[in-house]
Each structure stands twice: as structure tokens, then as C-alpha cells.
Design a protein around this motif. Sequence first.
Motif, PDB file in Angstrom:
ATOM      1  N   LYS A   1      56.295  66.158 -70.482  1.00 53.57           N
ATOM      2  CA  LYS A   1      55.651  67.265 -71.209  1.00 53.57           C
ATOM      3  C   LYS A   1      56.072  68.620 -70.648  1.00 53.57           C
ATOM      4  O   LYS A   1      55.803  69.659 -71.238  1.00 53.57           O
ATOM      5  CB  LYS A   1      54.128  67.114 -71.137  1.00 53.57           C
ATOM      6  CG  LYS A   1      53.616  65.857 -71.822  1.00 53.57           C
ATOM      7  CD  LYS A   1      52.136  65.956 -72.070  1.00 53.57           C
ATOM      8  CE  LYS A   1      51.397  64.883 -71.332  1.00 53.57           C
ATOM      9  NZ  LYS A   1      49.975  65.005 -71.309  1.00 53.57           N
ATOM     10  N   LEU A   2      56.722  68.603 -69.476  1.00 55.52           N
ATOM     11  CA  LEU A   2      57.251  69.844 -68.886  1.00 55.52           C
ATOM     12  C   LEU A   2      58.750  69.969 -69.149  1.00 55.52           C
ATOM     13  O   LEU A   2      59.417  70.859 -68.616  1.00 55.52           O
ATOM     14  CB  LEU A   2      57.010  69.846 -67.368  1.00 55.52           C
ATOM     15  CG  LEU A   2      55.551  69.805 -66.896  1.00 55.52           C
ATOM     16  CD1 LEU A   2      55.496  69.524 -65.391  1.00 55.52           C
ATOM     17  CD2 LEU A   2      54.833  71.096 -67.221  1.00 55.52           C
ATOM     18  N   GLY A   3      59.304  69.016 -69.894  1.00 56.20           N
ATOM     19  CA  GLY A   3      60.737  69.053 -70.196  1.00 56.20           C
ATOM     20  C   GLY A   3      61.597  68.489 -69.087  1.00 56.20           C
ATOM     21  O   GLY A   3      62.804  68.736 -69.035  1.00 56.20           O
ATOM     22  N   ILE A   4      60.964  67.738 -68.171  1.00 57.66           N
ATOM     23  CA  ILE A   4      61.751  67.105 -67.090  1.00 57.66           C
ATOM     24  C   ILE A   4      61.402  65.605 -67.036  1.00 57.66           C
ATOM     25  O   ILE A   4      60.720  65.105 -67.929  1.00 57.66           O
ATOM     26  CB  ILE A   4      61.510  67.786 -65.714  1.00 57.66           C
ATOM     27  CG1 ILE A   4      60.019  67.795 -65.352  1.00 57.66           C
ATOM     28  CG2 ILE A   4      62.095  69.197 -65.716  1.00 57.66           C
ATOM     29  CD1 ILE A   4      59.718  68.250 -63.920  1.00 57.66           C
ATOM     30  N   ILE A   5      61.872  64.918 -66.005  1.00 60.84           N
ATOM     31  CA  ILE A   5      61.498  63.523 -65.815  1.00 60.84           C
ATOM     32  C   ILE A   5      60.950  63.359 -64.394  1.00 60.84           C
ATOM     33  O   ILE A   5      61.133  64.255 -63.555  1.00 60.84           O
ATOM     34  CB  ILE A   5      62.711  62.567 -66.019  1.00 60.84           C
ATOM     35  CG1 ILE A   5      63.811  62.795 -64.958  1.00 60.84           C
ATOM     36  CG2 ILE A   5      63.273  62.706 -67.439  1.00 60.84           C
ATOM     37  CD1 ILE A   5      64.899  61.722 -64.950  1.00 60.84           C
ATOM     38  N   PRO A   6      60.299  62.239 -64.108  1.00 67.85           N
ATOM     39  CA  PRO A   6      59.837  62.036 -62.733  1.00 67.85           C
ATOM     40  C   PRO A   6      61.026  62.116 -61.769  1.00 67.85           C
ATOM     41  O   PRO A   6      62.089  61.549 -62.049  1.00 67.85           O
ATOM     42  CB  PRO A   6      59.262  60.610 -62.761  1.00 67.85           C
ATOM     43  CG  PRO A   6      58.891  60.385 -64.195  1.00 67.85           C
ATOM     44  CD  PRO A   6      59.921  61.114 -64.991  1.00 67.85           C
ATOM     45  N   GLY A   7      60.841  62.832 -60.668  1.00 67.93           N
ATOM     46  CA  GLY A   7      61.982  63.067 -59.764  1.00 67.93           C
ATOM     47  C   GLY A   7      61.705  62.682 -58.332  1.00 67.93           C
ATOM     48  O   GLY A   7      62.488  62.988 -57.442  1.00 67.93           O
ATOM     49  N   ALA A   8      60.582  62.004 -58.110  1.00 69.26           N
ATOM     50  CA  ALA A   8      60.276  61.566 -56.735  1.00 69.26           C
ATOM     51  C   ALA A   8      60.114  60.052 -56.718  1.00 69.26           C
ATOM     52  O   ALA A   8      59.230  59.513 -56.049  1.00 69.26           O
ATOM     53  CB  ALA A   8      59.030  62.276 -56.216  1.00 69.26           C
ATOM     54  N   GLY A   9      60.958  59.380 -57.490  1.00 66.69           N
ATOM     55  CA  GLY A   9      60.997  57.912 -57.438  1.00 66.69           C
ATOM     56  C   GLY A   9      60.299  57.203 -58.581  1.00 66.69           C
ATOM     57  O   GLY A   9      60.377  55.982 -58.692  1.00 66.69           O
ATOM     58  N   GLY A  10      59.631  57.954 -59.468  1.00 62.46           N
ATOM     59  CA  GLY A  10      58.830  57.320 -60.532  1.00 62.46           C
ATOM     60  C   GLY A  10      59.637  56.442 -61.480  1.00 62.46           C
ATOM     61  O   GLY A  10      59.168  55.381 -61.902  1.00 62.46           O
ATOM     62  N   THR A  11      60.861  56.879 -61.813  1.00 66.39           N
ATOM     63  CA  THR A  11      61.648  56.071 -62.761  1.00 66.39           C
ATOM     64  C   THR A  11      62.171  54.800 -62.107  1.00 66.39           C
ATOM     65  O   THR A  11      62.604  53.870 -62.792  1.00 66.39           O
ATOM     66  CB  THR A  11      62.866  56.854 -63.319  1.00 66.39           C
ATOM     67  OG1 THR A  11      63.775  57.141 -62.240  1.00 66.39           O
ATOM     68  CG2 THR A  11      62.451  58.149 -63.996  1.00 66.39           C
ATOM     69  N   GLN A  12      62.141  54.741 -60.781  1.00 62.36           N
ATOM     70  CA  GLN A  12      62.671  53.573 -60.076  1.00 62.36           C
ATOM     71  C   GLN A  12      61.562  52.654 -59.565  1.00 62.36           C
ATOM     72  O   GLN A  12      61.634  51.435 -59.714  1.00 62.36           O
ATOM     73  CB  GLN A  12      63.538  54.035 -58.886  1.00 62.36           C
ATOM     74  CG  GLN A  12      64.671  54.950 -59.309  1.00 62.36           C
ATOM     75  CD  GLN A  12      65.538  54.329 -60.405  1.00 62.36           C
ATOM     76  OE1 GLN A  12      66.061  53.232 -60.221  1.00 62.36           O
ATOM     77  NE2 GLN A  12      65.679  54.998 -61.549  1.00 62.36           N
ATOM     78  N   ARG A  13      60.534  53.263 -58.944  1.00 60.02           N
ATOM     79  CA  ARG A  13      59.506  52.411 -58.329  1.00 60.02           C
ATOM     80  C   ARG A  13      58.486  51.908 -59.346  1.00 60.02           C
ATOM     81  O   ARG A  13      57.988  50.788 -59.211  1.00 60.02           O
ATOM     82  CB  ARG A  13      58.788  53.173 -57.199  1.00 60.02           C
ATOM     83  CG  ARG A  13      59.696  53.472 -56.012  1.00 60.02           C
ATOM     84  CD  ARG A  13      58.935  53.977 -54.801  1.00 60.02           C
ATOM     85  NE  ARG A  13      59.850  54.278 -53.713  1.00 60.02           N
ATOM     86  CZ  ARG A  13      60.331  55.491 -53.436  1.00 60.02           C
ATOM     87  NH1 ARG A  13      59.956  56.531 -54.169  1.00 60.02           N
ATOM     88  NH2 ARG A  13      61.170  55.671 -52.441  1.00 60.02           N
TER      89      ARG A  13
END
Length: 259
Positions: A135-147
Motif C-alpha cells: 500500500k506504500l508502493g513497495i514490498i516487504p524488505g526485511a525478509g517478509g517475502t522469504q520467511r
Amino acid sequence: MSYETILVEIEEGIATITLNRPDVLNALNDKVFNELEEAATKLAADEAVRVVIITGGEKVFAAGADISQMATSSAVEVATGGNPAQKAFINIENMPKPVIASISGFALGGGCELTLVADVRIAADNAQFGLPEIKLGIIPGAGGTQRLPRLIGIGRAKELIFSGAFIKADEALQIGLVNKVVPPDQLSAETQKMAKRFADQGAVALRLAKAAVNEGLRMDLEAGLEYEHKCFSLLFATEDQKEGMKAFMEKRPAKFQGK
Ligand code: CO8
């Protein structure tokens, strides 16, 4: 240990790290990440600390990375900034002792990702989880897409990541995002109870049990089983193994020394 954005207390072998930026719902800026990394390094090396708890206190766990800090960042700054979030989280994940996330209120974005580097998660029934980065125009960047997909499965993880939706504690329990849900006034006691249960076990066995699971997840099954057998064999060189089995034969509780 004295920090600006976190509190660290150690009592009877159980260390508690409390995120401490209540005015901004414990938003995680670079200072927090750097302090978390430093605290994790110290607690990992402190043999008197057997279990680590991470909490945000009674009202909120953390509402994510600090948006005010990120809002003006350029791509180059983000790409070359040394990634303090991932550095801190990897340090916590690799601590050779159990880490429990104790969650009340919002655990969003980087806050939710912080819970994912703990070994187990206990939530108050008022907790809410989500990865609202989309919703901020980004993606999870502290491991969310992996863990997250590794923990709850690919389909459910993608639904949360693509929608940015928040889910409540009962749904988090149902999909395996948390281990346990308790009333808010029992969160602290239940977390301590679990921490004490872990702390009573042998420190070397705990360390190798965590390594076997974490390292094994990075390998194929055959290599993972081989790694498990090495860890298993090694434990027969410890006094705790002798004590654990002797205590069983003598029908008494074991007293582990961590060696
Ligand atoms: N960052 C900075 N400030 C925040 C944040 C945040 N993430 N969340 C809340 N705050 C601040 C608010 O601005 C507000 O400050 P002020 O009182 O000065 O206006 C104060 O905290 C209270 O917040 P609200 O008034 O908004 O409280 P509400 O109860 O109305 O709403 C919410 C609570 C729903 C949690 C709402 O605050 C919210 O949506 N927050 C943002 C949630 C979010 O989008 N999180 C994801 C952030 S991005 C991220 O985490 C990326 C991680 C990867 C990092 C990798 C780095 C390399």
C-alpha cells in the motif's frame, strides 16, 4: 546495556528486549536496527543468557519500518545503505539460543518481519499482523517475502503480501503464523512460562536443535538428515547428555549445566 530506542533487561537467564519508541508505535528506524544488531550480538555471546524475548510492550509490537525516514530515501541510498534491517534480523535469527517474540497490538511490515526471525511467537488476542508495504508502493524488505512463505506456505503468504491486509491473532494462529494466543493480561506470564521451560533445558542441546532446524531448512532432505545426525552425535560428548539420561533412569528431573 544501555540503548536509546530499545530496553534490555536480564533476569534469571532470560533476556528481554523491549522496543521503545511508543510515540511512533515502535516504528523501526536505522537506530533501532543498529541497536537490535548490537544487543543480539552481546546476548548471543553471553552464556548466562539462555533465552531471549523480544516485545514491544503492552500496547503495540511495532507498526513497521519508520516511514518518515524512508519517505525521502533514493534508490541509491536504499541499495547502498548497508541494509541495517536485514543485518539486525539475521543476527537475531542466528542467535544460538531460543528467541521468543511476545506480541501485543500491531505487528506490521518490518514489525511483522521481526517476529518472523524469532523461533516462536506468542500473541495477545488483540494482536494484528500484516505486511502493508504494497500500500506504500513497495514490498516487504526485511525478509517478509522469504520467511513468511517458509512459515505459512506460499499461497497464504502471497495473499498477505499482495493485499497488505491485516489479520487478527486468531487467524494468525489458524495459519501457523503464531504458536499461541492468550488474553492480553496473560501475555507476559505466558511468555515467561515458555521462556523458563526452554531455559531449563541444556544450552548445548538447544543450540544444536536450533541449528539443525535452521540449517536443515537451507539444505535438501538428505543433507539435512546428515546434518541432524552430526548434531545428534556431538551431543553424546556433553555432560548434559549423561545427566539427562542418568536422571531419567533415576526417575528424577535432570539438572543441566550447559556443557
Ligand atoms: N513509521 C513512522 N511513524 C509511524 C508508523 C511508521 N511505520 N506507524 C505509525 N506511526 C506514527 C504515526 O505517524 C503517528 O504519529 P503522529 O502522532 O506524530 O501523527 C503515531 O505513530 C500514531 O499512529 P496513528 O495515529 O496512525 O495510529 P492509528 O492507531 O490511527 O493507526 C496504524 C495505527 C494502523 C498502525 C497506522 O499507524 C499505520 O498504518 N501505520 C503504518 C503501517 C505500515 O504501513 N507499516 C509498514 C511500513 S514499511 C516497512 O515496514 C518496510 C520494512 C522493510 C524495511 C527494510 C529497510 C531496508
